[in-house]
Design a protein around this motif. Sequence first.
Motif, PDB file in Angstrom:
ATOM      1  N   GLY A  94      -6.165  -2.847  18.343  1.00 25.05           N
ATOM      2  CA  GLY A  94      -6.776  -2.052  17.282  1.00 25.05           C
ATOM      3  C   GLY A  94      -6.491  -2.574  15.884  1.00 25.05           C
ATOM      4  N   LEU A  95      -6.000  -3.802  15.781  1.00 22.69           N
ATOM      5  CA  LEU A  95      -5.689  -4.372  14.464  1.00 22.69           C
ATOM      6  C   LEU A  95      -6.848  -5.266  14.017  1.00 22.69           C
ATOM      7  CD1 LEU A  95      -1.936  -5.136  15.157  1.00 22.69           C
ATOM      8  CD2 LEU A  95      -2.897  -3.197  13.912  1.00 22.69           C
ATOM      9  N   GLY A  96      -7.982  -4.635  13.811  1.00 19.49           N
ATOM     10  CA  GLY A  96      -9.201  -5.369  13.498  1.00 19.49           C
ATOM     11  C   GLY A  96      -9.104  -6.159  12.205  1.00 19.49           C
ATOM     12  N   LEU A 130      -8.662   3.041   8.862  1.00 16.65           N
ATOM     13  CA  LEU A 130      -9.904   2.346   9.209  1.00 16.65           C
ATOM     14  C   LEU A 130      -9.872   0.897   8.741  1.00 16.65           C
ATOM     15  CD1 LEU A 130     -12.465   5.186   8.415  1.00 16.65           C
ATOM     16  CD2 LEU A 130     -12.191   4.077  10.640  1.00 16.65           C
ATOM     17  N   GLU A 131      -9.360   0.677   7.527  1.00 12.39           N
ATOM     18  CA  GLU A 131      -9.312  -0.703   7.014  1.00 12.39           C
ATOM     19  C   GLU A 131      -8.431  -1.579   7.913  1.00 12.39           C
ATOM     20  OE1 GLU A 131     -10.898  -2.079   4.499  1.00 12.39           O
ATOM     21  OE2 GLU A 131     -11.756  -0.370   3.440  1.00 12.39           O
ATOM     22  N   THR A 132      -7.278  -1.066   8.322  1.00 12.24           N
ATOM     23  CA  THR A 132      -6.408  -1.879   9.177  1.00 12.24           C
ATOM     24  C   THR A 132      -7.059  -2.111  10.536  1.00 12.24           C
ATOM     25  OG1 THR A 132      -5.188   0.107   9.759  1.00 12.24           O
ATOM     26  CG2 THR A 132      -4.208  -1.305   8.102  1.00 12.24           C
ATOM     27  N   ALA A 133      -7.882  -1.157  10.978  1.00 13.44           N
ATOM     28  CA  ALA A 133      -8.565  -1.334  12.257  1.00 13.44           C
ATOM     29  C   ALA A 133      -9.775  -2.262  12.123  1.00 13.44           C
ATOM     30  CB  ALA A 133      -8.999   0.023  12.811  1.00 13.44           C
ATOM     31  N   GLY A 134     -10.033  -2.750  10.933  1.00 14.66           N
ATOM     32  CA  GLY A 134     -11.134  -3.682  10.753  1.00 14.66           C
ATOM     33  C   GLY A 134     -12.453  -3.036  10.407  1.00 14.66           C
ATOM     34  N   ALA A 187      -4.953   1.317   0.793  1.00 13.32           N
ATOM     35  CA  ALA A 187      -6.364   1.104   1.150  1.00 13.32           C
ATOM     36  C   ALA A 187      -7.052   0.238   0.101  1.00 13.32           C
ATOM     37  CB  ALA A 187      -7.079   2.447   1.293  1.00 13.32           C
ATOM     38  N   ILE A 188      -6.710   0.457  -1.172  1.00 11.63           N
ATOM     39  CA  ILE A 188      -7.313  -0.341  -2.245  1.00 11.63           C
ATOM     40  C   ILE A 188      -6.806  -1.784  -2.167  1.00 11.63           C
ATOM     41  CG2 ILE A 188      -7.389  -0.653  -4.759  1.00 11.63           C
ATOM     42  CD1 ILE A 188      -7.287   2.442  -4.975  1.00 11.63           C
ATOM     43  N   GLN A 189      -5.534  -1.952  -1.800  1.00  6.38           N
ATOM     44  CA  GLN A 189      -5.004  -3.312  -1.699  1.00  6.38           C
ATOM     45  C   GLN A 189      -5.665  -4.083  -0.555  1.00  6.38           C
ATOM     46  OE1 GLN A 189      -0.769  -2.553  -1.663  1.00  6.38           O
ATOM     47  NE2 GLN A 189      -0.609  -2.994  -3.853  1.00  6.38           N
ATOM     48  N   LEU A 190      -5.949  -3.397   0.554  1.00  6.23           N
ATOM     49  CA  LEU A 190      -6.645  -4.071   1.651  1.00  6.23           C
ATOM     50  C   LEU A 190      -8.104  -4.347   1.288  1.00  6.23           C
ATOM     51  CD1 LEU A 190      -5.422  -2.377   4.958  1.00  6.23           C
ATOM     52  CD2 LEU A 190      -4.558  -4.401   3.800  1.00  6.23           C
TER      53      LEU A 190
END
Lengths: 131, 594
Positions: free
Chosen positions: A97-99, B257-261, B486-489
């Motif tokens: 899940g680390l998209g 969500l961002e980390t999940a792509g 989230a802004i940094q990603l």
Amino acid sequence: MSPISRLLHIVPVVVVLGAVTGSAQAATQAVAPVTLPKGNHGVDGPFFPGKRAAPVLPSTGTQLQQQAQQRIDARMGGNSVLNNGASITKAQAQSNGLGFIAQHFDQIDTARSGRVSLNDVKQYLQKQQGQ
Amino acid sequence: MRLGRLAAPGAMMISLLVLVGCGGGDGNPASSSASALSQASPQALAQQQAQPQAANAPYTDPVPYSPHANDGLAASQVAEKAAVMHYQWKSDKTTINYTTTTGHLTAADASGKPEATMSYVAYTAPGTNGKPRPLTFVYNGGPGSSSIWLRLGSFAPTRVATPDPLLTNWPNYPLVDNAESLIDTTDMVFIDPPGTGLSEAILPFTNQQFWGCDSDVDIMRDFIIRYLASNNRGSSPLYLYGESYGTPRTDMLALALETAGVQLTGIVLQSSILNYFADSIEATAIFGTKDGLVLDTDTLAGYYPGYAEVAAYFRQVSPPLLDQGLFALQSEIFATGQYNHFQKYAETWTLSQFGLPGYFDPPVYPSTRTLQSWEWPSSLTLHALQAYFDPNSFGLALVPGSTIGRYDGRVVLLNSDPRLQTDGDPSDILISQPFTTALATQMPDYLGYTAPNATYQPLNDEIINVWDFSHNGEALPDTLPDLLGAIQLNPKLKVLAENGYHDLATPFFTTEKQLARLQTVPRLNPNLQVNFFQGGHMIYLDDVARPKMKSDLVDYYRDQPIPLALSLWTLPAPWRDEAPAGTPTATAQAAATQ
């Protein structure tokens, strides 16, 4: 005939169909009445825990940045597959899940080792912030 | 600088779009027809015309969804089915043919293990120009609330028309076509978290496992991922829109969500409570020890400008109000300038909101002479100033003999009104029963959906008592770090914070002060806009505010600057106690470099 006017042309048919099938559904949906805990705070809260918490002063500056980094790490596998310096492949990133890591894998894996660690991710993000 | 507060004179630019965007899919169980619609090319429109697939498909859902803490459904019981209906939305210049999709999708973890069957309502439309339409996921807060308040009140193609801030014809309000719908701008998916609406965990998970800040974010993320996959919407610009507790949820969900792509284009924070610690009345005024009062002056000052707007509504200002935005600015300057004086009264003021002003110490009130000296700089009447420091809470004192609303301070009921016995907030009474009543017929009649073996939960009070508020090792969520993460990603993330001047649940000045913490992060230049409207917590109920919100949102979706919105650098600086000792504030740093 333009697509829009074609669309307009067929709309009455759709609307009529809607009316017919809509009227076929005479039932009402059971909906629970709203009951408020202790009679306040409304339908959308915000609700607070019954037990009050010790205050925490809001962070700014460096401390706020550190907290943000901790939360990125936690969401980025820092508590699971990437803890204690572990590294993963692109496929493992995807299946866990680390998209974000999978999508940016080639930029993160600067050593071209086929594996990345949380540290590699951090370095990638720092480079991004600097741009 | 503070132009964001000025009413835009005549700037009611309701930008009416002509069939903007494209690619609307829907959660249609007959996915072949959904994909045909989703192409929305001229060929697809012709196809739609030629085939009977646009016919409405109501659905009677037999599943006995349960909202209870220890319940979950067997995987064999759940199905990704939905009712699909077709309607037309019209504004002055635009006609949109849209689809409602009402039913369930199964949220699963990264390994595919089912976690919960989630109820949702999607409003989608085909587009024309070959580009995917924006897609916005919308949810309320609580925690414990379903998404019906936003769905029935804000920007869906139909809405319940309320007389806000009055209670005329309560509790029967009509369901009307919504001239301010965002269906011309974005597709919308309204989500009910597990235990609300008709959403339930799938065994071996139970509902309560999703009743915490972090597990809630996980399940919302997994629903969104499922929706995108199921409807082939991965290429659409994605947005989140949350209200109230939905705003800290949004900060945390954006990071998840961002980390999940899943890359987001933007997030909208409406009526924010981004840091739960920032409200000393609700969160930290611990009985038994005074330690909890450390942020009381911030809280007193944070509520003041919203209270002053409410006092102005009740004509307790002199001279009469010219402009709500200017008055907000005046009130913030007044509260900031009096901060040191307010410190003397903050303990009493905080405890007065419980009606216990002398709980620890003899109460300290501003003298009449002090209050009189504040009349000119605040423009409030002596009564309004006295009422703010009243020992029985400002909500009972501002309008004698009456209670003003918490969600919207302009909504008022006589204290003798029997409705106040079960709900102490007149502005909550305004919508609570009317919206639930409207839902009972709207679901079958308009959405074509019924679940005869289940009861829809607008608000599940079982959730509130057991919710795990802890986040990142702290007892309550402070989500500014999550927003920053989230802004940094995703440095291009568009952040919009919408505020109601008359909201006394999540006051706008407190929200500004929390967002302003981002001013202290070096080299951060977020795409942040902050805007303000007359109205309460549910800003969109106000018939003046809603068209302005719509106009601003259209600009936001089109990447146009919102006229008069504040940016990070035009927000007031964070409170001085929000920087650890030795950390120069942004203002001090700016001064040092000049």
